[in-house]
Scaffold this motif. Structure first.
Motif, PDB file in Angstrom:
ATOM      1  N   LYS A   1     -17.680 -29.204  18.156  1.00 61.71           N
ATOM      2  CA  LYS A   1     -17.326 -28.150  17.212  1.00 61.71           C
ATOM      3  C   LYS A   1     -18.063 -26.840  17.453  1.00 61.71           C
ATOM      4  O   LYS A   1     -17.784 -25.857  16.773  1.00 61.71           O
ATOM      5  N   ARG A   2     -19.000 -26.803  18.388  1.00 62.94           N
ATOM      6  CA  ARG A   2     -19.823 -25.613  18.568  1.00 62.94           C
ATOM      7  C   ARG A   2     -19.669 -25.001  19.947  1.00 62.94           C
ATOM      8  O   ARG A   2     -19.404 -25.697  20.918  1.00 62.94           O
ATOM      9  N   ILE A   3     -19.887 -23.689  19.991  1.00 64.42           N
ATOM     10  CA  ILE A   3     -19.944 -22.971  21.263  1.00 64.42           C
ATOM     11  C   ILE A   3     -21.197 -22.102  21.259  1.00 64.42           C
ATOM     12  O   ILE A   3     -21.726 -21.743  20.202  1.00 64.42           O
ATOM     13  N   LEU A   4     -21.663 -21.771  22.460  1.00 63.67           N
ATOM     14  CA  LEU A   4     -22.813 -20.890  22.618  1.00 63.67           C
ATOM     15  C   LEU A   4     -22.324 -19.583  23.234  1.00 63.67           C
ATOM     16  O   LEU A   4     -21.741 -19.578  24.312  1.00 63.67           O
TER      17      LEU A   4
ATOM     18  N   ILE B   1     -21.739 -20.691  17.288  1.00 59.98           N
ATOM     19  CA  ILE B   1     -20.617 -20.670  16.342  1.00 59.98           C
ATOM     20  C   ILE B   1     -20.123 -22.091  16.142  1.00 59.98           C
ATOM     21  O   ILE B   1     -19.846 -22.802  17.112  1.00 59.98           O
ATOM     22  N   THR B   2     -20.011 -22.504  14.890  1.00 59.75           N
ATOM     23  CA  THR B   2     -19.523 -23.834  14.543  1.00 59.75           C
ATOM     24  C   THR B   2     -18.150 -23.707  13.893  1.00 59.75           C
ATOM     25  O   THR B   2     -17.989 -22.983  12.908  1.00 59.75           O
ATOM     26  N   PHE B   3     -17.178 -24.398  14.435  1.00 60.69           N
ATOM     27  CA  PHE B   3     -15.822 -24.365  13.891  1.00 60.69           C
ATOM     28  C   PHE B   3     -15.597 -25.564  12.974  1.00 60.69           C
ATOM     29  O   PHE B   3     -16.264 -26.606  13.096  1.00 60.69           O
TER      30      PHE B   3
ATOM     31  N   PRO C   1     -20.470 -24.464  26.495  1.00 60.91           N
ATOM     32  CA  PRO C   1     -20.548 -25.604  25.572  1.00 60.91           C
ATOM     33  C   PRO C   1     -21.927 -25.654  24.927  1.00 60.91           C
ATOM     34  O   PRO C   1     -22.933 -25.308  25.540  1.00 60.91           O
ATOM     35  N   PHE C   2     -21.976 -26.089  23.680  1.00 59.17           N
ATOM     36  CA  PHE C   2     -23.253 -26.239  22.982  1.00 59.17           C
ATOM     37  C   PHE C   2     -23.719 -27.674  23.158  1.00 59.17           C
ATOM     38  O   PHE C   2     -22.994 -28.621  22.854  1.00 59.17           O
ATOM     39  N   ILE C   3     -24.934 -27.819  23.664  1.00 56.28           N
ATOM     40  CA  ILE C   3     -25.473 -29.143  23.959  1.00 56.28           C
ATOM     41  C   ILE C   3     -26.382 -29.597  22.812  1.00 56.28           C
ATOM     42  O   ILE C   3     -27.361 -28.929  22.474  1.00 56.28           O
TER      43      ILE C   3
END
Length: 341
Positions: A179-182, A227-229, A261-263
């Motif tokens: 659900k997250r991106i960096l 950012i969290t969707f 991608p958010f790790i």
């Protein structure tokens, strides 16, 4: 033997008429009855007050017992904290900076180097002194007890080895968050709040590949944005393309922002070992007998003098009684960690 209650009526002897005497006696009896009823009422009130006092006493005793138990629990907890004082607070800070290769022969690296950053608690009535020369520190420790002359008085303080908890090995289990991106490669063109608002507005639109945003925050150490969707799948689609040409409202230029991608990381194993600082010493038993700054200056002057076994002081931290502080230790160079402190 039965006891008889004698009722004396005033002026009864002066009355000769039997009817009048009877009337006086009856009146006296009524008066005595009223007095008796009043007395019984007083007794009832006293009994009621007694019961209320006893109930209040029970409640207070219960509260006292509860407070006593709470105090005992606090003392127990304090003892536990004291026992774990070194361990709990001497652990490295929870945020680590990993430096090293990300890829090795086109394969992900499995090992990283950690730069130590240790937070050490200093209790009240203590001081930590770091000497420039390791030999001086050893000599001070060998002397153990030190007598310092301050004005018209002398104080005795004790030198102890400074034991630090050093992170030796850590294993982190990672995974890509769905659900997250960096967002990185962000130029500083506006305030943080305005930037977050503009990014949220852009990535909440479906035509930009986004969706409803649940949360957005900036990482203070790097300036990157997470950012969290609300829904899964949006992050995966956005990260298929590394750079996005983003047009933010109010900024007259297209920004090439990097979307990664958010790790997520979870510590699954951690090993800590104890090391003794080679140049820093803990001094305890310092009484609070004068102004903090004056006392600190006198102690530092004492340990600066070679005649007292001292030498050049690199760093000094004194904490008065009834206070506490945190001393931070970092690496001096690229040597092994044991030689850095």
């Amino acid at each position: 033997m039965d006891q008889k209650l004698a009722v004396k009526c005033p002026n009864l002897e002066l009355v000769k008429d039997d009817a009048s005497k009877l009337e006086i006696i009856q009146q006296e009896i009524e008066n005595r009855k009223a007095f008796h009823n009043a007395l019984q009422n007083d007794i009832a009130q006293l009994e009621k007050a007694k019961r209320e006092i006893e109930q209040t006493a029970l409640e207070f005793n219960a509260r006292i017992e509860k407070l006593r138990q709470s105090i005992e629990d606090d003392k127990l907890e304090k003892r536990k904290r004291d026992l774990n004082f070194q361990v709990s607070f001497s652990m490295p800070h929870k945020q680590w900076s990993f430096n090293g290769k990300i890829e090795e022969d086109d394969k992900p690296a499995v090992e990283f180097d950690l730069k130590p950053y240790i937070r050490y608690p200093i209790k009240g009535g203590s001081a930590v002194i770091t000497f420039e020369d390791e030999t001086v520190a050893n000599k001070i420790l060998e002397m153990e007890e030190h007598e310092i002359e301050i004005g018209d008085c002398r104080i005795k303080i004790k030198a102890q080895p400074l034991k630090l908890k050093m992170l030796e090995e850590i294993e982190i289990q990672t995974g890509v968050c769905k659900k997250r991106i960096l967002v990185s490669n962000i130029p500083k063109l506006t305030t943080t709040d305005q930037l977050l608002d503009k990014l949220e507005l852009y990535f909440s639109k479906q035509r930009n590949g986004g969706g409803e945003v649940e949360n957005i925050e900036v990482l203070e150490d790097s300036g990157n944005v997470v950012i969290t969707f609300v829904a899964e799948g949006i992050a995966e689609n956005l990260t298929k393309k590394e750079f996005h040409q983003v047009d933010l409202r109010g900024i007259d230029k297209i920004l090439p922002l990097r979307i990664s991608p958010f790790i997520n990381g979870e510590i699954v194993k951690i090993m800590v070992r104890e090391v003794i600082s080679k140049r820093s010493i803990l001094f305890t038993g310092i009484p609070d007998i004068m102004d903090e700054e004056i006392l600190q200056d006198n102690i530092e002057i004492h340990f600066q003098k070679p005649s007292n076994g001292g030498g050049e002081v690199d760093a000094f931290a004194y904490v008065p009684e009834e206070k506490s502080a945190i001393a931070c230790f970092e690496a001096d160079s690229e040597k092994e960690n044991e030689d850095l402190l």
